[in-house]
Structures are given as structure tokens and as C-alpha cells.
Design an enzyme around this catalytic site. Structure first.
Site, PDB file in Angstrom:
ATOM      1  N   HIS A   1       0.876  -1.114  -0.040  1.00 19.05           N
ATOM      2  CA  HIS A   1      -0.140  -0.077   0.101  1.00 19.05           C
ATOM      3  C   HIS A   1       0.868   1.164  -0.056  1.00 19.05           C
ATOM      4  O   HIS A   1       1.437   1.448   1.001  1.00 19.05           O
ATOM      5  CB  HIS A   1      -1.025   0.149   1.264  1.00 19.05           C
ATOM      6  CG  HIS A   1      -1.575   1.196   1.377  1.00 19.05           C
ATOM      7  ND1 HIS A   1      -3.209   1.194   1.760  1.00 19.05           N
ATOM      8  CD2 HIS A   1      -1.611   2.539   1.286  1.00 19.05           C
ATOM      9  CE1 HIS A   1      -3.619   2.192   1.876  1.00 19.05           C
ATOM     10  NE2 HIS A   1      -2.862   3.340   1.623  1.00 19.05           N
TER      11      HIS A   1
ATOM     12  N   ASP B   1       1.783   2.603   3.507  1.00 11.79           N
ATOM     13  CA  ASP B   1       0.705   3.943   3.431  1.00 11.79           C
ATOM     14  C   ASP B   1       1.742   5.176   3.252  1.00 11.79           C
ATOM     15  O   ASP B   1       1.203   6.225   3.751  1.00 11.79           O
ATOM     16  CB  ASP B   1      -0.324   3.872   4.373  1.00 11.79           C
ATOM     17  CG  ASP B   1      -1.508   5.028   4.217  1.00 11.79           C
ATOM     18  OD1 ASP B   1      -1.546   5.519   3.123  1.00 11.79           O
ATOM     19  OD2 ASP B   1      -2.039   5.457   5.280  1.00 11.79           O
TER      20      ASP B   1
ATOM     21  N   LYS C   1      -9.596  -0.437  -4.751  1.00 14.19           N
ATOM     22  CA  LYS C   1      -9.501   0.374  -3.545  1.00 14.19           C
ATOM     23  C   LYS C   1     -10.853   0.916  -3.211  1.00 14.19           C
ATOM     24  O   LYS C   1     -11.369   1.877  -4.111  1.00 14.19           O
ATOM     25  CB  LYS C   1      -8.518   1.279  -3.442  1.00 14.19           C
ATOM     26  CG  LYS C   1      -8.327   2.125  -2.335  1.00 14.19           C
ATOM     27  CD  LYS C   1      -7.871   1.292  -1.042  1.00 14.19           C
ATOM     28  CE  LYS C   1      -7.654   2.099   0.365  1.00 14.19           C
ATOM     29  NZ  LYS C   1      -6.705   2.897   0.369  1.00 14.19           N
TER      30      LYS C   1
ATOM     31  N   HIS D   1     -10.293   0.879   2.602  1.00 14.22           N
ATOM     32  CA  HIS D   1     -10.207   2.037   3.560  1.00 14.22           C
ATOM     33  C   HIS D   1     -11.071   2.077   4.719  1.00 14.22           C
ATOM     34  O   HIS D   1     -12.291   2.397   4.664  1.00 14.22           O
ATOM     35  CB  HIS D   1     -10.101   3.473   3.041  1.00 14.22           C
ATOM     36  CG  HIS D   1      -9.618   4.229   4.115  1.00 14.22           C
ATOM     37  ND1 HIS D   1      -8.217   5.306   3.878  1.00 14.22           N
ATOM     38  CD2 HIS D   1      -9.959   4.956   5.105  1.00 14.22           C
ATOM     39  CE1 HIS D   1      -8.151   6.122   5.149  1.00 14.22           C
ATOM     40  NE2 HIS D   1      -9.559   5.891   5.836  1.00 14.22           N
TER      41      HIS D   1
ATOM     42  N   HIS E   1       1.473   5.587  -1.886  1.00 12.59           N
ATOM     43  CA  HIS E   1       1.093   6.466  -2.504  1.00 12.59           C
ATOM     44  C   HIS E   1       2.115   6.986  -3.412  1.00 12.59           C
ATOM     45  O   HIS E   1       3.057   7.622  -2.792  1.00 12.59           O
ATOM     46  CB  HIS E   1       0.278   7.523  -1.741  1.00 12.59           C
ATOM     47  CG  HIS E   1      -0.970   7.099  -1.270  1.00 12.59           C
ATOM     48  ND1 HIS E   1      -2.143   7.189  -1.609  1.00 12.59           N
ATOM     49  CD2 HIS E   1      -0.798   6.536   0.129  1.00 12.59           C
ATOM     50  CE1 HIS E   1      -2.950   6.288  -0.845  1.00 12.59           C
ATOM     51  NE2 HIS E   1      -2.311   6.185   0.386  1.00 12.59           N
TER      52      HIS E   1
ATOM     53  N   HIS F   1      -4.415  -0.501   6.355  1.00 10.69           N
ATOM     54  CA  HIS F   1      -3.764   0.409   7.498  1.00 10.69           C
ATOM     55  C   HIS F   1      -4.491   0.127   8.762  1.00 10.69           C
ATOM     56  O   HIS F   1      -4.916   1.124   9.374  1.00 10.69           O
ATOM     57  CB  HIS F   1      -3.471   1.773   7.203  1.00 10.69           C
ATOM     58  CG  HIS F   1      -4.134   2.266   6.327  1.00 10.69           C
ATOM     59  ND1 HIS F   1      -5.760   2.162   6.504  1.00 10.69           N
ATOM     60  CD2 HIS F   1      -4.064   3.145   5.047  1.00 10.69           C
ATOM     61  CE1 HIS F   1      -6.366   2.906   5.455  1.00 10.69           C
ATOM     62  NE2 HIS F   1      -5.669   3.411   4.757  1.00 10.69           N
TER      63      HIS F   1
HETATM   64  C1  NCD Z   1      -3.297   8.918   2.019  1.00  8.75           C
HETATM   65  C2  NCD Z   1      -3.018  10.271   1.141  1.00  8.75           C
HETATM   66  O1  NCD Z   1      -2.322  11.162   1.480  1.00  8.75           O
HETATM   67  O2  NCD Z   1      -3.114   9.936   0.147  1.00  8.75           O
HETATM   68  N1  NCD Z   1      -3.336   9.713   3.368  1.00  8.75           N
HETATM   69  C3  NCD Z   1      -3.110   9.087   4.597  1.00  8.75           C
HETATM   70  O3  NCD Z   1      -3.327   9.844   5.759  1.00  8.75           O
HETATM   71  N2  NCD Z   1      -3.236   7.965   4.760  1.00  8.75           N
HETATM   72  C4  NCD Z   1      -4.651   8.648   1.696  1.00  8.75           C
HETATM   73  C5  NCD Z   1      -5.115   7.514   2.640  1.00  8.75           C
HETATM   74  O4  NCD Z   1      -4.516   6.400   2.466  1.00  8.75           O
HETATM   75  O5  NCD Z   1      -5.932   7.468   3.593  1.00  8.75           O
HETATM   76 ZN    ZN Z   2      -3.184   5.162   1.839  1.00 11.59          ZN
END
Ligand code: NCD
Ligand code: ZN
Length: 332
Positions: free
Chosen positions: A10, A240, A93, A130, A12, A170
Site C-alpha cells: 500500500h 501507506d 480500492k 479504507h 501513494h 492500515h
Molecule cells: C493518504 C494520502 O495522502 O493519499 N493519506 C493518509 O493519511 N493515509 C490517503 C489514505 O491512504 O488514506
Molecule cells: Zn493510503
């Protein structure tokens, strides 16, 4: 210590200039394969957009295997799931509306997607959740109970689609750990590096530790540590890592997201050693995730050395987790 490259289930990786900075840093943090989240702007909602995004990622690192996801929304209801899988999609997702960064296009009514879930179950596509219920004016939902309130939905989906693989992303609470443990072998959970460290006090007033779902009580953090330390095979690494520019984190209304990618493996080694479970790092970071996702063993290996380093204050305008602090390991 020598390990296979991490499987980060996971992450970003963003877009544009941020993507070009973050992808090489992700590799530098010890990751060889990752599940890429679709909450770009606009989100990934078509097979073409996934193909295009994957090409862009690959142009920044040929050393990472990018596993793709789609953003659950009405456009997916008529999509050919086999074609999506061919484009590299391993999962879909689900972001409940309004709970986190770029979730405005997210889901208001999960039951609406039952036909899609049945199709995903047939095609072997993973549903990634989520797990937070949105706030509504009339309810008593808040960021401390939103994850626990979501759990009945996980149970419902699992009971309705018992062969659908579901990942509760998460997890941050003892309740979520207990719920996932109790469900069958098709239900797993990711755990971040930072949630093995943080509790409420660590993010209240400290924006760089603020992410969604927020870190909870000490007993919740203990439950995460215990389930990892027990080598439960359905709990695995999903960092995450979620970079935001410093200005977006430090403003009056700071974005949610903790940036761990550049030092992911050193952070993990530091935490696992501190809490006496260094021997669990290999399976948590390199075996359980790929087993759940039915992926082959990775090729590359990484060597960690027990040498202190100080976490940089910033990477290209993004403040990393534990900036300025000492951690006990480095990748050589
Ligand atoms: C994530 C993001 O910034 O894209 N932020 C976070 O606080 N984890 C999005 C997510 O996974 O919730
Ligand atoms: Zn995330």
C-alpha cells in the site's frame, strides 16, 4: 542483515514532479514491489488511465514491480475485470467518501457494488478497504471510533463473498486486529511502519505524524505489535507512505499522510529491534503480503547495516517521518 527487497502492499506515489521524486526514493527505501494506490487527481477509474500511470511509474524506476489498483466508483461497474487484470490491476480500492486525501469521489453506499464484488471474486481481484466510516452530522462518529464502526461492513462483505480476497488497509485498532483474525483466510490486513510506533499524543499538534486513519490508544498500538510479533500470516506490510509538500502539511488545516518511503526498511528495522521482534521483519515485509496476493518470490536482495543515521529534514520539499531523529540502521 540481508533480506529480500520489501513488498509494500500500500503506497501513494503521486503524479508529475512529485512522482518523479518519490519513485526512486521508494526503491532507495528497500522496496522491490508495491501496490500503488489510485487516489490520484483525477483518480484511476479506467483501464487506460492505469496503463498510462503504470508506464509513467516505470519510466522513473525499472527496478520496482508496480502492482496497480482502481478507485471504486460507478465507472467500474461496467468494466471488464479480465482486461483490468491484464493491464496490471491486482485490486480495487474503496475510499468511503470524505474520510481522507482525495476521497471526494469515494463511496457513499457500499452495497451498491455487490455485483462488482461478485465479479471480482470470480476474477481474483482483491478488494482493498479504507476502513473508516464517514462522519455525518447526526452521528457520534469521530476519527477515534471511525475504524471500529466500519468493521461490521468488513464482516458483511466477507460473509456475502467468502472467496473474495479483502484487505483491511492500515489497521490501527485492537478491534480491527481481532476482527480480521476472526474472519477466514481470504481476509488480510496491512500495517504501516508508523502505526507500530505512534499513539494519539504523537500526532496531536504534530502535523507530520498526522495520517488517516489516525494512530489510536497505547493498547491499540500494542495489539498491532502483538499480531506482528505472533507472525500472523494475514497481517503484512503496507506502508501507506503518503507524501505531501511541507506547505500542505504545515498549513492551518494540514493534509493527512506520513512520508516513510525513502527510509522504509531502516524505520522498520529500528522499530522491530526496539520492541524485540527483529526476527519477524522478514516474514512481515517480504513473505506474508506476497503470499496473500499470490505473487512469486522477488529476485532482488538488500543489505541493512546496524549503523546510526540521522533522518534528513526534507526530501525535495517533503518532510519525512521522524525528520532529524536518529535511527539505528541504514541500507548499504
Ligand atoms: C493518504 C494520502 O495522502 O493519499 N493519506 C493518509 O493519511 N493515509 C490517503 C489514505 O491512504 O488514506
Ligand atoms: Zn493510503
Amino acid at each position: 542483515m540481508e533480506l529480500p527487497l520489501l513488498d509494500d502492499m500500500h503506497v501513494h506515489l503521486r503524479q508529475g514532479a512529485m512522482l518523479r521524486h518519490v519513485v526512486p526514493l521508494t526503491r532507495a527505501g528497500g522496496v522491490g514491489r508495491c501496490v500503488v494506490m489510485p487516489n490520484t487527481d483525477p483518480p484511476l477509474t479506467s483501464v487506460d488511465s492505469v496503463r498510462h500511470y503504470k508506464r509513467e511509474l516505470a519510466s522513473c524506476s525499472t527496478d520496482i514491480d508496480f502492482l496497480m489498483t482502481l478507485y471504486l466508483c460507478p465507472a467500474l461497474e461496467s468494466m471488464d475485470m479480465a482486461a483490468a487484470r491484464e493491464a496490471g490491476v491486482v485490486g480495487i480500492k474503496c475510499y468511503p467518501q470524505g474520510v481522507t486525501t482525495n476521497s471526494d469521489w469515494g463511496v457513499a453506499d457500499l452495497q451498491r457494488y455487490d455485483a462488482l464484488f461478485a465479479e471480482m471474486e470470480r476474477e481474483g481481484i482483491v478488494l482493498q478497504l479504507h476502513g473508516e466510516v464517514p462522519r455525518t452530522p447526526a452521528s457520534d462518529v469521530c476519527i477515534l471510533n471511525a475504524e471500529e464502526r466500519f468493521l461490521p461492513e468488513v464482516v458483511r462483505i466477507h460473509k456475502s463473498f467468502p472467496r473474495l480476497r479483502v484487505v483491511l488497509e492500515h489497521v490501527t485498532t485492537a478491534a480491527a486486529v481481532a476482527c480480521v483474525k476472526e474472519l477466514g483466510e481470504k481476509v488480510g490486513a496491512t500495517i504501516t511502519a508508523h502505526h507500530l510506533d505512534l499513539i494519539v499524543d504523537d500526532w496531536a499538534g504534530r502535523n507530520h505524524n498526522y495520517c488517516k486513519p489516525v494512530a489510536k490508544y497505547p493498547h491499540d498500538r500494542d495489539a498491532l505489535r502483538e499480531v506482528v510479533s505472533s507472525a500472523h500470516p494475514r497481517f503484512f506490510l503496507g506502508s501507506d507512505s503518503a507524501p505531501h509538500p511541507r506547505s500542505a502539511k504545515e498549513g492551518a488545516c494540514g493534509c493527512a499522510g506520513v512520508f516513510t518511503a525513502p527510509l522504509l526498511l531502516p524505520y522498520l528495522a529500528d522499530t522491530f529491534e526496539r520492541i524485540g521482534m527483529l526476527d519477524r521483519l522478514h516474514d512481515f515485509g517480504c513473505v506474508f503480503g506476497r503470499t496473500f496476493y499470490a505473487l512469486p518470490a522477488p529476485q532482488g536482495r538488500v543489505i541493512l547495516e546496524k549503523t546510526e543515521q540521522i533522518v534528513p529534514d526534507e526530501y525535495d520539499g517533503v518532510v519525512p517521518y521522524r525528520a532529524g531523529e536518529r535511527i539505528g540502521w541504514r541500507i548499504v
